[in-house]
Scaffold this active site. Sequence first.
Site, mmCIF file in Angstrom:
data_model
loop_
_atom_site.group_PDB
_atom_site.id
_atom_site.type_symbol
_atom_site.label_atom_id
_atom_site.label_comp_id
_atom_site.label_asym_id
_atom_site.label_seq_id
_atom_site.Cartn_x
_atom_site.Cartn_y
_atom_site.Cartn_z
ATOM 1 C CB CYS A 145 -65.548 -57.558 41.905
ATOM 2 S SG CYS A 145 -66.031 -58.899 42.999
ATOM 3 C CG HIS A 281 -68.603 -55.356 44.557
ATOM 4 N ND1 HIS A 281 -68.229 -55.917 43.349
ATOM 5 C CD2 HIS A 281 -68.530 -54.009 44.363
ATOM 6 C CE1 HIS A 281 -67.967 -54.950 42.481
ATOM 7 N NE2 HIS A 281 -68.131 -53.778 43.071
ATOM 8 C CG ASN A 301 -67.927 -50.161 41.976
ATOM 9 O OD1 ASN A 301 -67.488 -51.313 41.912
ATOM 10 N ND2 ASN A 301 -69.200 -49.897 42.186
#
Length: 334
Positions: A145, A281, A301
Amino acid sequence: MWNSIFAFTTLLLFEFTLGIDIFGGTFLKYVDQYKKSYANHPDELHSRFNIFKENLMRIEKLNQPNNKSTAWYGINKFSDLTPEEFKVSYLTDWKPHHHPLKTQNHVTQTEKLYTLGIPEKLDWRDFKNKSYVSQVKNQNSCGGCWAFSTAEVMESMYAIQKHLTPPDLSVQEIIDCSLYNAGCTGGDTCAAMEWLIDSHVPVVTDKDYPLTDTSENCKLLPTSSTGVKVMNYTCNSYLQNEHDMLMLLSNGPLTVSVDATLWANYQGGIIQHHCGYTINHAVVIVGYDLTGDIPYYIVRNSWGPDFGIEGYLHVKIGENMCGIAGHVSTLHVV
Ligand SMILES: *[C@@H]1O[C@H](CO)[C@@H](O)[C@H](O)[C@H]1NC(C)=O
Ligand SMILES: *[C@@H]1O[C@H](CO)[C@@H](O)[C@H](O)[C@H]1NC(C)=O
Ligand SMILES: *[C@@H]1O[C@H](CO)[C@@H](O)[C@H](O)[C@H]1NC(C)=O
């Protein structure tokens, strides 16, 4: 939509409570709809069904308070995973490079948000009728991520600075080559940006260095004098000062690190409960909206366009919700 999701989960819970044989019905439909690989493996089918039921209970809890001003949760591609499996596959082992973790609630005075003299709404996906944001990406089970969010902000800043359509940059190059990070097992956006500056490495296009979703050896292309380079970056915390994040957003999207532990089954609405501060994240804020009762960030995202609101989430502004104001980065490219 909110009502139908809510009705659906309630119906499923009702069936469980009465012991109705749902196994031949809803769960099999789920397995079919999401083309689950265990469809023809009875043992796994059975254990996944039990996990699925547990997730429905969790979803039901997350949907409290059940009113429209807050986020709602429901069944999606992650609903047959245990929280541990989800964590291992989709969250990251966060390795902050030089910023201590801030793990608490910090409230920003939100009245001030409305007197900053900025537009009430900003969305880099539709800025003067042009999009400066590429298509939503999918990290699959690679914990990269940090590389996705870094590449995504580079794409947008390149597009904004040059008035062009955002390029699709190689996330894989950053995963494989960034010396200050650990590929698919974890990393940190500030470290990624620092490495891009120190190494002067240009990030090539995804077409030239495609995504494989595993950590591989670095294959810097001989031709890689072309590509997008990071010129400078900032990496700060805006606890109790989220106004400044809105000001920064007027220059372009921001990378932020968050606690996404309870995001797995998010479907829509503004997240304002059920979030902690264990950073695991990294995502990108592409805009904000101050027009409604609850001001929120528009958050991109990297779990594919079939997650959340076409790949996006809305997160309340002003309470360091999910730790969103603790590690914030901007950058400029050349
Ligand atoms: C939603 O629920 C919360 C918590 O129960 C409550 O504070 C809030 O007023 C409710 N909002 C609406 C619009 O009903
Ligand atoms: C964007 O497009 C709409 C609809 O075509 C138009 O009314 C509006 O003036 C445009 N805005 C800008 C800033 O170009
Ligand atoms: C980065 O470079 C841009 C463009 O020259 C400049 O406007 C900006 O102030 C610089 N930012 C930092 C943090 O040095």
